[in-house]
Design a protein around this motif. Structure first.
Motif, PDB file in Angstrom:
ATOM      1  N   THR A  99     -13.317 -27.519 -19.005  1.00  0.00           N
ATOM      2  CA  THR A  99     -13.007 -28.542 -17.885  1.00  0.00           C
ATOM      3  C   THR A  99     -11.758 -27.945 -17.124  1.00  0.00           C
ATOM      4  N   ALA A 100     -11.407 -28.039 -15.919  1.00  0.00           N
ATOM      5  CA  ALA A 100     -10.161 -27.731 -15.191  1.00  0.00           C
ATOM      6  C   ALA A 100     -10.054 -28.612 -14.327  1.00  0.00           C
TER       7      ALA A 100
ATOM      8  N   PRO B 212     -17.287 -26.548 -14.420  1.00  0.00           N
ATOM      9  CA  PRO B 212     -17.220 -25.290 -13.470  1.00  0.00           C
ATOM     10  C   PRO B 212     -18.125 -25.420 -12.449  1.00  0.00           C
TER      11      PRO B 212
ATOM     12  N   GLY C 162     -10.046 -23.478  -9.975  1.00  0.00           N
ATOM     13  CA  GLY C 162      -9.452 -24.686 -11.129  1.00  0.00           C
ATOM     14  C   GLY C 162      -8.068 -24.403 -11.385  1.00  0.00           C
TER      15      GLY C 162
ATOM     16  N   CYS D   6      -5.645 -24.960 -14.832  1.00  0.00           N
ATOM     17  CA  CYS D   6      -5.536 -25.503 -16.145  1.00  0.00           C
ATOM     18  C   CYS D   6      -4.747 -26.621 -16.479  1.00  0.00           C
TER      19      CYS D   6
ATOM     20  N   MET E 158      -7.563 -20.864 -12.776  1.00  0.00           N
ATOM     21  CA  MET E 158      -8.690 -20.999 -13.656  1.00  0.00           C
ATOM     22  C   MET E 158      -9.931 -20.289 -12.642  1.00  0.00           C
TER      23      MET E 158
ATOM     24  N   PRO F 192     -14.195 -20.057 -12.345  1.00  0.00           N
ATOM     25  CA  PRO F 192     -15.566 -20.646 -13.064  1.00  0.00           C
ATOM     26  C   PRO F 192     -16.401 -19.473 -13.549  1.00  0.00           C
ATOM     27  N   ARG F 193     -16.887 -19.375 -14.745  1.00  0.00           N
ATOM     28  CA  ARG F 193     -17.781 -18.425 -15.187  1.00  0.00           C
ATOM     29  C   ARG F 193     -19.293 -19.248 -15.038  1.00  0.00           C
ATOM     30  N   CYS F 194     -19.911 -18.999 -14.269  1.00  0.00           N
ATOM     31  CA  CYS F 194     -21.427 -19.555 -14.182  1.00  0.00           C
ATOM     32  C   CYS F 194     -22.568 -18.669 -13.874  1.00  0.00           C
TER      33      CYS F 194
ATOM     34  N   HIS G 288     -18.263 -22.329 -18.170  1.00  0.00           N
ATOM     35  CA  HIS G 288     -17.047 -22.493 -18.575  1.00  0.00           C
ATOM     36  C   HIS G 288     -15.942 -21.935 -17.516  1.00  0.00           C
ATOM     37  N   TRP G 289     -14.585 -22.545 -17.783  1.00  0.00           N
ATOM     38  CA  TRP G 289     -13.474 -22.084 -16.954  1.00  0.00           C
ATOM     39  C   TRP G 289     -12.996 -20.956 -17.666  1.00  0.00           C
TER      40      TRP G 289
ATOM     41  N   LYS H 187      -7.615 -16.777 -14.896  1.00  0.00           N
ATOM     42  CA  LYS H 187      -7.585 -15.688 -14.008  1.00  0.00           C
ATOM     43  C   LYS H 187      -6.670 -14.756 -14.681  1.00  0.00           C
TER      44      LYS H 187
END
Length: 245
Positions: free
Chosen positions: A3-4, A13, A19, A21, A28, A30-32, A39-40, A43
């Motif tokens: 979450t973020a 995400p 996002g 933190c 942050m 997103p890793r999608c 997940h987030w 950076k």
């Protein structure tokens, strides 16, 4: 992290979103992708929780077993100002910490002191020797019976031969999951092993149980500090002659 904050609200995400933190307030991303659980990620390397560490999908899957509102809860010690992010914190006040990588005993004790009412979920598959240790558990553990009823509670006086030694001195329950990211599905036990803290009748109390049973126990508040203490006290009152394999 799972979450973020987006515009002040917690969010899963979202592709192309930005996002923040909730702990360190850094950006942050997103890793999608199509392989790993969404997940987030920070950076840049941020000054976040010093207890934070890279997460496997096994770790994220465990957190996702619980409601979003229970995940990644921020705690602050009012006296010292110390802050940390718990993997899961239930409405009843139980903290669930999920651990895959090696954890220094000093940090492990620090977390236990900080959260107090908690349970560990530990990746038992991390080292090949751990899986080999537990493979003969049915021949090592002795089940306790109460009257004509089986309890699914077992005693062992050889805990060091079954479980990773780093976790034997924990003052809180430790649940070993042998289906972790490095687990061998063909040989790993299909059950989890809940190791109760302390000794009973000179041995250690162990409860083998399916993943769903552990989750139901957490939701039903059966593995918090007071409940675990009640179980060990009840077993201590039983006559050892009632044990059975």
């Amino acid at each position: 992290m799972l979450t973020a904050n987006i515009d002040g609200n917690r969010s899963r995400p979202i592709p192309s979103a930005v996002g923040v933190c909730p702990f360190c307030r850094s950006e942050m991303v997103p890793r999608c992708g199509e392989v790993r659980i969404h997940h987030w990620a920070h950076k840049s390397k941020a000054n976040c929780d010093p207890w934070r560490e890279p997460e496997t999908d096994w770790h994220r899957n465990w957190k996702n077993e619980f409601p979003l509102s229970w995940q990644e809860k921020i705690f602050q010690d009012e006296a010292t100002g110390e802050r940390h992010i718990a993997d899961v914190h239930t409405l009843s006040g139980l903290t669930v910490e999920v651990q895959h990588s090696h954890l220094d005993p000093t940090e492990r004790r620090a977390r236990e002191e900080f959260y107090r009412n908690m349970i560990w979920v530990v990746d038992g598959s991390r080292l090949k020797g751990n899986r080999e240790k537990i493979s003969e558990w049915r021949n090592t553990l002795v089940e306790i019976s109460q009257g004509q009823s089986r309890t699914n509670l077992f005693l062992t006086d050889k805990a060091e031969e079954l479980f990773p030694n780093d976790w034997l001195e924990c003052p809180v329950p430790v649940c070993f999951d042998y289906m972790g990211p490095k687990g061998d599905v063909s040989s790993a036990p299909q059950v989890l092993f809940l190791l109760y803290p302390g000794t009973v009748h000179g041995g250690r109390l162990v409860e083998p149980l399916p993943r769903g049973s552990l989750l139901r126990a957490i939701f039903a508040e059966r593995v918090d500090t007071s409940s675990v203490r009640s179980v060990t006290q009840r077993v201590a009152r039983l006559r050892l002659s009632n044990r059975r394999r």
